[in-house]
Design a protein around this motif. Structure first.
Motif, PDB file in Angstrom:
ATOM      1  N   VAL A   1      -4.686  26.332 -12.154  1.00 25.74           N
ATOM      2  CA  VAL A   1      -6.273  26.422 -11.619  1.00 25.74           C
ATOM      3  C   VAL A   1      -7.264  25.848 -12.779  1.00 25.74           C
ATOM      4  O   VAL A   1      -6.825  25.666 -13.870  1.00 25.74           O
ATOM      5  N   HIS A   2      -8.461  25.401 -12.316  1.00 26.90           N
ATOM      6  CA  HIS A   2      -9.596  25.186 -13.311  1.00 26.90           C
ATOM      7  C   HIS A   2     -10.777  26.158 -13.144  1.00 26.90           C
ATOM      8  O   HIS A   2     -10.965  26.642 -11.828  1.00 26.90           O
ATOM      9  N   GLY A   3     -11.500  26.360 -14.283  1.00 27.90           N
ATOM     10  CA  GLY A   3     -12.770  26.976 -13.933  1.00 27.90           C
ATOM     11  C   GLY A   3     -13.859  26.604 -14.968  1.00 27.90           C
ATOM     12  O   GLY A   3     -13.543  26.234 -15.949  1.00 27.90           O
ATOM     13  N   SER A   4     -14.810  26.600 -14.466  1.00 27.32           N
ATOM     14  CA  SER A   4     -16.063  26.091 -15.158  1.00 27.32           C
ATOM     15  C   SER A   4     -16.257  27.103 -16.384  1.00 27.32           C
ATOM     16  O   SER A   4     -15.991  28.219 -16.285  1.00 27.32           O
ATOM     17  N   ASP A   5     -16.691  26.459 -17.618  1.00 29.65           N
ATOM     18  CA  ASP A   5     -16.536  27.392 -18.856  1.00 29.65           C
ATOM     19  C   ASP A   5     -18.242  27.836 -19.371  1.00 29.65           C
ATOM     20  O   ASP A   5     -18.363  28.352 -20.359  1.00 29.65           O
ATOM     21  N   ALA A   6     -19.171  27.455 -18.562  1.00 30.07           N
ATOM     22  CA  ALA A   6     -20.585  27.782 -18.939  1.00 30.07           C
ATOM     23  C   ALA A   6     -21.512  27.510 -17.744  1.00 30.07           C
ATOM     24  O   ALA A   6     -21.239  26.547 -16.658  1.00 30.07           O
ATOM     25  N   GLU A   7     -22.780  27.967 -17.809  1.00 35.77           N
ATOM     26  CA  GLU A   7     -23.580  27.872 -16.957  1.00 35.77           C
ATOM     27  C   GLU A   7     -23.937  26.211 -16.464  1.00 35.77           C
ATOM     28  O   GLU A   7     -24.115  25.846 -15.424  1.00 35.77           O
ATOM     29  N   ASP A   8     -24.324  25.548 -17.516  1.00 39.93           N
ATOM     30  CA  ASP A   8     -24.509  24.005 -17.385  1.00 39.93           C
ATOM     31  C   ASP A   8     -23.381  23.381 -16.667  1.00 39.93           C
ATOM     32  O   ASP A   8     -23.625  22.660 -15.791  1.00 39.93           O
ATOM     33  N   THR A   9     -22.082  23.517 -17.230  1.00 40.95           N
ATOM     34  CA  THR A   9     -21.024  22.930 -16.660  1.00 40.95           C
ATOM     35  C   THR A   9     -20.772  23.390 -15.045  1.00 40.95           C
ATOM     36  O   THR A   9     -20.414  22.722 -14.425  1.00 40.95           O
ATOM     37  N   ALA A  10     -20.947  24.736 -14.866  1.00 43.78           N
ATOM     38  CA  ALA A  10     -20.733  25.336 -13.515  1.00 43.78           C
ATOM     39  C   ALA A  10     -21.844  24.466 -12.667  1.00 43.78           C
ATOM     40  O   ALA A  10     -21.410  23.845 -11.477  1.00 43.78           O
ATOM     41  N   ARG A  11     -23.047  23.971 -12.964  1.00 49.11           N
ATOM     42  CA  ARG A  11     -23.974  23.478 -12.127  1.00 49.11           C
ATOM     43  C   ARG A  11     -23.229  22.062 -12.041  1.00 49.11           C
ATOM     44  O   ARG A  11     -23.650  21.784 -10.806  1.00 49.11           O
ATOM     45  N   PHE A  12     -23.016  21.466 -13.050  1.00 45.59           N
ATOM     46  CA  PHE A  12     -22.628  20.345 -12.957  1.00 45.59           C
ATOM     47  C   PHE A  12     -21.330  19.902 -11.863  1.00 45.59           C
ATOM     48  O   PHE A  12     -21.246  19.247 -10.891  1.00 45.59           O
ATOM     49  N   GLU A  13     -20.296  20.960 -12.248  1.00 44.22           N
ATOM     50  CA  GLU A  13     -18.964  21.032 -11.437  1.00 44.22           C
ATOM     51  C   GLU A  13     -19.373  21.279 -10.010  1.00 44.22           C
ATOM     52  O   GLU A  13     -18.850  20.625  -8.978  1.00 44.22           O
ATOM     53  N   LEU A  14     -20.007  22.406  -9.623  1.00 43.70           N
ATOM     54  CA  LEU A  14     -20.447  22.866  -8.479  1.00 43.70           C
ATOM     55  C   LEU A  14     -21.087  21.556  -7.455  1.00 43.70           C
ATOM     56  O   LEU A  14     -20.719  21.069  -6.193  1.00 43.70           O
ATOM     57  N   SER A  15     -21.719  20.847  -8.061  1.00 43.42           N
ATOM     58  CA  SER A  15     -22.559  19.710  -7.331  1.00 43.42           C
ATOM     59  C   SER A  15     -21.847  18.553  -7.406  1.00 43.42           C
ATOM     60  O   SER A  15     -21.914  17.598  -6.479  1.00 43.42           O
ATOM     61  N   TYR A  16     -20.797  18.287  -8.197  1.00 45.82           N
ATOM     62  CA  TYR A  16     -19.757  17.262  -7.986  1.00 45.82           C
ATOM     63  C   TYR A  16     -19.108  17.246  -6.805  1.00 45.82           C
ATOM     64  O   TYR A  16     -18.678  16.341  -6.056  1.00 45.82           O
ATOM     65  N   PHE A  17     -18.684  18.669  -6.275  1.00 45.38           N
ATOM     66  CA  PHE A  17     -18.056  18.832  -4.810  1.00 45.38           C
ATOM     67  C   PHE A  17     -18.805  19.497  -3.823  1.00 45.38           C
ATOM     68  O   PHE A  17     -18.373  19.109  -2.590  1.00 45.38           O
ATOM     69  N   PHE A  18     -19.916  19.997  -4.265  1.00 44.87           N
ATOM     70  CA  PHE A  18     -20.641  20.543  -3.075  1.00 44.87           C
ATOM     71  C   PHE A  18     -22.228  20.394  -3.239  1.00 44.87           C
ATOM     72  O   PHE A  18     -22.829  20.800  -3.954  1.00 44.87           O
ATOM     73  N   PRO A  19     -22.871  19.537  -2.096  1.00 44.28           N
ATOM     74  CA  PRO A  19     -24.103  19.644  -2.017  1.00 44.28           C
ATOM     75  C   PRO A  19     -24.517  21.021  -1.668  1.00 44.28           C
ATOM     76  O   PRO A  19     -23.956  21.603  -0.886  1.00 44.28           O
TER      77      PRO A  19
END
Ligand code: ADP
Ligand code: MG
Length: 140
Positions: free
Chosen positions: A117-135
């Motif tokens: 499994v993978h998980g984002s590690d901070a709020e800024d990386t979570a924003r980037f990673e969510l936008s990478y896969f989900f509009p």
């Protein structure tokens, strides 16, 4: 109402191949996360390199990107209070040898690379990673 937070989770190719997807989804629900987005897809190495750009230059980067494009993955947008920290706690340590009992990596990871499994590690990386896969409009 407490502040809700979002994070990006991935069920990696090794775990999908082991048919661990259902068990991992059960763990996610049991821990109180809401799944607000979910896709099963395959990414190519270039897409993996873009996702893991923060690790470019690390010795494991090329192998990691080859692994992440080696089969289907399940990408998940998760929501709950403290979602980022709580998902990382449920995942367990990067190296399964160090993962605590009861964590997903302890149960399903095969190695420090094929670690389920993978998980984002901070709020800024979570924003980037969510936008990478989900509009944004795709999230519920
Ligand atoms: P995490 O996924 O726990 O946040 P990192 O961000 O440090 O861990 O690394 C990203 C991914 O790269 C890891 O989940 C794992 O698949 C892989 N990785 C990390 N360190 C190594 C390593 N030393 N050797 C091989 N693969 C690694
Ligand atoms: Mg990381």
């Amino acid at each position: 109402m407490k502040t809700q937070q979002r994070t990006l989770a991935i069920i990696k190719p090794d775990a999908v191949k082991k048919n661990a997807t259902g068990d991992i989804l059960n763990s996610i629900y049991a821990a109180g996360f809401r799944i607000i987005g979910m896709h099963m897809l395959e990414i190519n190495t270039e897409q993996a390199q873009g996702f893991y750009a923060v690790h470019a230059g690390k010795p494991f980067f090329n192998s990691l990107c080859t692994f992440m494009s080696s089969g289907p993955i399940v990408v998940l947008a998760l929501e709950k209070e403290s979602a980022i920290a709580d998902w990382r706690k449920l995942m367990g340590a990067t190296n399964p040898a160090n993962a605590e009992a009861g964590t997903i990596r302890k149960k399903w990871a095969s190695s420090i690379e094929s670690n389920a499994v993978h998980g984002s590690d901070a709020e800024d990386t979570a924003r980037f990673e969510l936008s990478y896969f989900f509009p944004g409009y795709e999230l519920f």
